[in-house]
Design a protein around this motif. Structure first.
Motif, PDB file in Angstrom:
ATOM      1  N   GLY A 132       6.141   1.001  -9.791  1.00 23.08           N
ATOM      2  CA  GLY A 132       5.131   1.973  -9.422  1.00 23.08           C
ATOM      3  C   GLY A 132       4.386   1.554  -8.171  1.00 23.08           C
ATOM      4  O   GLY A 132       3.866   0.441  -8.090  1.00 23.08           O
ATOM      5  N   MET A 133       4.398   2.441  -7.156  1.00 20.34           N
ATOM      6  CA  MET A 133       3.699   2.236  -5.890  1.00 20.34           C
ATOM      7  C   MET A 133       2.748   3.420  -5.688  1.00 20.34           C
ATOM      8  O   MET A 133       2.596   4.241  -6.581  1.00 20.34           O
ATOM      9  N   SER A 134       2.139   3.519  -4.514  1.00 22.24           N
ATOM     10  CA  SER A 134       1.119   4.558  -4.306  1.00 22.24           C
ATOM     11  C   SER A 134       1.589   5.952  -4.717  1.00 22.24           C
ATOM     12  O   SER A 134       0.869   6.692  -5.372  1.00 22.24           O
ATOM     13  N   HIS A 135       2.809   6.313  -4.316  1.00 24.65           N
ATOM     14  CA  HIS A 135       3.212   7.700  -4.534  1.00 24.65           C
ATOM     15  C   HIS A 135       3.827   7.946  -5.914  1.00 24.65           C
ATOM     16  O   HIS A 135       3.987   9.080  -6.317  1.00 24.65           O
ATOM     17  N   GLU A 175      -3.305   3.744   5.366  1.00 20.50           N
ATOM     18  CA  GLU A 175      -2.003   3.551   6.014  1.00 20.50           C
ATOM     19  C   GLU A 175      -1.938   2.178   6.677  1.00 20.50           C
ATOM     20  O   GLU A 175      -2.932   1.688   7.193  1.00 20.50           O
ATOM     21  N   ARG A 176      -0.743   1.595   6.664  1.00 22.52           N
ATOM     22  CA  ARG A 176      -0.537   0.307   7.336  1.00 22.52           C
ATOM     23  C   ARG A 176      -0.199   0.541   8.798  1.00 22.52           C
ATOM     24  O   ARG A 176       0.454   1.507   9.143  1.00 22.52           O
ATOM     25  N   GLU A 177      -0.666  -0.383   9.645  1.00 20.03           N
ATOM     26  CA  GLU A 177      -0.266  -0.309  11.049  1.00 20.03           C
ATOM     27  C   GLU A 177       0.792  -1.371  11.287  1.00 20.03           C
ATOM     28  O   GLU A 177       0.559  -2.545  11.083  1.00 20.03           O
ATOM     29  N   ALA A 229      -2.794  -5.399  -5.815  1.00 18.82           N
ATOM     30  CA  ALA A 229      -3.236  -4.720  -4.593  1.00 18.82           C
ATOM     31  C   ALA A 229      -2.355  -5.205  -3.443  1.00 18.82           C
ATOM     32  O   ALA A 229      -2.408  -6.372  -3.062  1.00 18.82           O
ATOM     33  N   VAL A 230      -1.529  -4.309  -2.926  1.00 20.05           N
ATOM     34  CA  VAL A 230      -0.568  -4.700  -1.886  1.00 20.05           C
ATOM     35  C   VAL A 230      -1.252  -4.642  -0.522  1.00 20.05           C
ATOM     36  O   VAL A 230      -1.533  -3.575   0.004  1.00 20.05           O
ATOM     37  N   SER A 231      -1.526  -5.824   0.014  1.00 23.56           N
ATOM     38  CA  SER A 231      -2.393  -5.944   1.189  1.00 23.56           C
ATOM     39  C   SER A 231      -1.640  -6.292   2.467  1.00 23.56           C
ATOM     40  O   SER A 231      -2.251  -6.598   3.490  1.00 23.56           O
ATOM     41  N   LYS A 232      -0.325  -6.230   2.437  1.00 20.76           N
ATOM     42  CA  LYS A 232       0.479  -6.576   3.617  1.00 20.76           C
ATOM     43  C   LYS A 232       0.044  -5.754   4.818  1.00 20.76           C
ATOM     44  O   LYS A 232      -0.255  -4.563   4.682  1.00 20.76           O
ATOM     45  N   PHE A 233       0.002  -6.395   5.967  1.00 21.73           N
ATOM     46  CA  PHE A 233      -0.369  -5.788   7.253  1.00 21.73           C
ATOM     47  C   PHE A 233      -1.849  -5.426   7.365  1.00 21.73           C
ATOM     48  O   PHE A 233      -2.292  -4.934   8.393  1.00 21.73           O
ATOM     49  N   ILE A 242       1.539  -2.358 -11.665  1.00 20.77           N
ATOM     50  CA  ILE A 242       1.816  -1.475 -10.529  1.00 20.77           C
ATOM     51  C   ILE A 242       1.447  -2.187  -9.234  1.00 20.77           C
ATOM     52  O   ILE A 242       0.552  -3.038  -9.216  1.00 20.77           O
ATOM     53  N   ARG A 243       2.154  -1.854  -8.174  1.00 28.73           N
ATOM     54  CA  ARG A 243       1.936  -2.506  -6.871  1.00 28.73           C
ATOM     55  C   ARG A 243       1.497  -1.425  -5.887  1.00 28.73           C
ATOM     56  O   ARG A 243       2.311  -0.663  -5.379  1.00 28.73           O
ATOM     57  N   VAL A 244       0.193  -1.361  -5.636  1.00 30.41           N
ATOM     58  CA  VAL A 244      -0.346  -0.245  -4.862  1.00 30.41           C
ATOM     59  C   VAL A 244      -0.997  -0.742  -3.575  1.00 30.41           C
ATOM     60  O   VAL A 244      -1.877  -1.604  -3.606  1.00 30.41           O
ATOM     61  N   GLY A 245      -0.547  -0.191  -2.452  1.00 31.37           N
ATOM     62  CA  GLY A 245      -1.096  -0.563  -1.155  1.00 31.37           C
ATOM     63  C   GLY A 245      -1.851   0.581  -0.499  1.00 31.37           C
ATOM     64  O   GLY A 245      -3.086   0.603  -0.458  1.00 31.37           O
ATOM     65  N   THR A 246      -1.105   1.543   0.016  1.00 29.70           N
ATOM     66  CA  THR A 246      -1.670   2.646   0.791  1.00 29.70           C
ATOM     67  C   THR A 246      -2.832   3.356   0.082  1.00 29.70           C
ATOM     68  O   THR A 246      -3.855   3.667   0.697  1.00 29.70           O
ATOM     69  N   HIS A 247      -2.682   3.579  -1.185  1.00 30.17           N
ATOM     70  CA  HIS A 247      -3.686   4.297  -1.961  1.00 30.17           C
ATOM     71  C   HIS A 247      -5.030   3.545  -1.997  1.00 30.17           C
ATOM     72  O   HIS A 247      -6.084   4.147  -2.175  1.00 30.17           O
ATOM     73  N   LEU A 285      10.921  -8.029 -14.988  1.00 28.36           N
ATOM     74  CA  LEU A 285      11.694  -7.338 -13.957  1.00 28.36           C
ATOM     75  C   LEU A 285      10.783  -6.587 -12.998  1.00 28.36           C
ATOM     76  O   LEU A 285       9.669  -6.198 -13.336  1.00 28.36           O
ATOM     77  N   MET A 286      11.310  -6.366 -11.797  1.00 30.85           N
ATOM     78  CA  MET A 286      10.626  -5.529 -10.809  1.00 30.85           C
ATOM     79  C   MET A 286      11.622  -4.528 -10.247  1.00 30.85           C
ATOM     80  O   MET A 286      12.803  -4.846 -10.117  1.00 30.85           O
ATOM     81  N   GLY A 287      11.153  -3.321  -9.941  1.00 32.12           N
ATOM     82  CA  GLY A 287      12.049  -2.346  -9.330  1.00 32.12           C
ATOM     83  C   GLY A 287      11.300  -1.337  -8.484  1.00 32.12           C
ATOM     84  O   GLY A 287      10.103  -1.108  -8.685  1.00 32.12           O
ATOM     85  N   MET A 288      12.002  -0.786  -7.516  1.00 31.99           N
ATOM     86  CA  MET A 288      11.451   0.271  -6.656  1.00 31.99           C
ATOM     87  C   MET A 288      12.316   1.510  -6.791  1.00 31.99           C
ATOM     88  O   MET A 288      13.540   1.427  -6.639  1.00 31.99           O
ATOM     89  N   ALA A 289      11.682   2.638  -7.038  1.00 33.71           N
ATOM     90  CA  ALA A 289      12.429   3.895  -7.154  1.00 33.71           C
ATOM     91  C   ALA A 289      12.801   4.407  -5.761  1.00 33.71           C
ATOM     92  O   ALA A 289      12.252   3.965  -4.756  1.00 33.71           O
ATOM     93  N   PHE A 300       4.233 -12.551  -4.410  1.00 31.89           N
ATOM     94  CA  PHE A 300       5.135 -12.264  -3.296  1.00 31.89           C
ATOM     95  C   PHE A 300       6.046 -11.121  -3.718  1.00 31.89           C
ATOM     96  O   PHE A 300       6.683 -11.180  -4.770  1.00 31.89           O
ATOM     97  N   ILE A 301       6.133 -10.056  -2.890  1.00 31.43           N
ATOM     98  CA  ILE A 301       6.850  -8.850  -3.333  1.00 31.43           C
ATOM     99  C   ILE A 301       7.952  -8.408  -2.374  1.00 31.43           C
ATOM    100  O   ILE A 301       8.618  -7.414  -2.638  1.00 31.43           O
ATOM    101  N   GLY A 302       8.146  -9.125  -1.267  1.00 30.90           N
ATOM    102  CA  GLY A 302       9.126  -8.659  -0.276  1.00 30.90           C
ATOM    103  C   GLY A 302      10.387  -9.496  -0.275  1.00 30.90           C
ATOM    104  O   GLY A 302      10.519 -10.443  -1.041  1.00 30.90           O
TER     105      GLY A 302
HETATM  106  C1  LIG Z   1       4.709  -2.199   0.417  1.00 29.84           C
HETATM  107  C2  LIG Z   1       5.163  -2.327  -0.991  1.00 29.84           C
HETATM  108  C3  LIG Z   1       4.456  -1.715  -2.052  1.00 29.84           C
HETATM  109  C4  LIG Z   1       3.233  -0.840  -1.847  1.00 29.84           C
HETATM  110  O1  LIG Z   1       3.557   0.373  -1.245  1.00 29.84           O
HETATM  111  P1  LIG Z   1       2.475   1.549  -1.086  1.00 29.84           P
HETATM  112  O2  LIG Z   1       3.319   2.758  -0.926  1.00 29.84           O
HETATM  113  O3  LIG Z   1       1.676   1.229   0.130  1.00 29.84           O
HETATM  114  O4  LIG Z   1       1.661   1.584  -2.319  1.00 29.84           O
HETATM  115  C5  LIG Z   1       4.908  -1.938  -3.338  1.00 29.84           C
HETATM  116  N1  LIG Z   1       5.992  -2.700  -3.588  1.00 29.84           N
HETATM  117  C6  LIG Z   1       6.699  -3.288  -2.602  1.00 29.84           C
HETATM  118  C7  LIG Z   1       7.880  -4.112  -2.979  1.00 29.84           C
HETATM  119  C8  LIG Z   1       6.317  -3.122  -1.288  1.00 29.84           C
HETATM  120  O5  LIG Z   1       7.041  -3.707  -0.318  1.00 29.84           O
END
Ligand SMILES: *Cc1c(COP(=O)(O)O)cnc(C)c1O
Length: 223
Positions: free
Chosen positions: A195-198, A220-222, A23-27, A211-216, A151-155, A67-69
């Motif tokens: 895998g993220m929200s979208h 929305e993050r502020e 659960a991506v809880s940043k912000f 999967i790393r899901v925040g917004t869903h 491994l980790m990756g973002m599309a 930690f994901i950033g």
């Molecule tokens: C913010 C973030 C996510 C989550 O993104 P959402 O679109 O809010 O689900 C997943 N992975 C990384 C690396 C992120 O920085």
């Protein structure tokens, strides 16, 4: 029930066995994380060291923090005492620093290597070849206080699902390649975080284990 709780429970009910949810809880405020925790969520993802440390202090001790950033070397020491996994290792230098700090705490820190699969230049991570080179000479003694778990990756951030599919597919194939070539840690090298929200449904079809899901979940993050 709060909408955060509903979102978590619904999302979890759709996940196949073997896929875990970060659960991506940043912000988002501590109260939002507490709601997710109360709904049974235990793995949380944060992307800024300072924010993570502040939240860790006040939230339950059995949370597994990921930690994901982008991580600066000088921040490693702040999170190493309690971090469960660092998913965003994107340089040898960072790996070295994690090893050094983890040694001081007599810990073995689990990490993922971040692989650059997106078209955007801005995304961090190793290329396939850089990653192969890193692991070629790797033995469990290289950095005894680090365990490479996968491994980790973002599309690419796009509506073009074919493009996203292609990127996740390539990352999964690379993951399978490493699983056979990267012998020593076979049994630990088993996480593929994508895998993220979208795009998480696509990621799951393409072999994601995490999967790393925040917004869903949190909205929305502020910024
Ligand atoms: C913010 C973030 C996510 C989550 O993104 P959402 O679109 O809010 O689900 C997943 N992975 C990384 C690396 C992120 O920085």
């Amino acid at each position: 029930m709060s909408s955060i709780a509903t979102n978590i429970i619904q999302l979890k009910s759709t996940l196949p066995q073997g896929v875990s949810l970060v659960a991506v809880s940043k912000f988002h405020p501590v109260s939002a994380l507490q709601e997710a925790y109360d709904a049974g969520q235990r793995i949380f993802g944060e992307s800024r060291a300072q924010e993570l440390v502040a939240k860790q202090k006040v939230l339950p001790a059995d949370i597994e923090w990921h930690f994901i950033g982008p991580l600066q070397s000088n921040k490693v020491k702040d999170i190493v005492p309690f971090i469960s996994m660092i998913e965003s290792i994107d340089s040898l230098k960072l790996l070295q620093e994690v090893n050094k700090q983890a040694a001081k705490h007599d810990r073995i820190v689990r990490v993922l290597l971040e692989i650059h699969i997106a078209q955007e230049e801005a995304k961090h991570g190793f290329s396939f070849d850089e990653c192969r080179a890193l692991l070629r000479d790797w033995t469990p003694d290289t950095f005894p206080h680090v365990r490479i778990c996968g491994l980790m990756g973002m599309a690419t951030n796009t509506d073009d699902t074919t493009q996203i599919e292609k990127e996740f597919h390539a990352l999964h194939a690379f993951f399978e390649e490493l699983k056979t070539s990267f012998q020593q840690t076979d049994e630990q090298f088993q996480e593929l975080s994508m895998g993220m929200s979208h795009d998480y449904p696509i990621a799951i079809r393409e072999g994601s284990t995490m999967i790393r899901v925040g917004t869903h979940i949190f909205g929305e993050r502020e910024y």
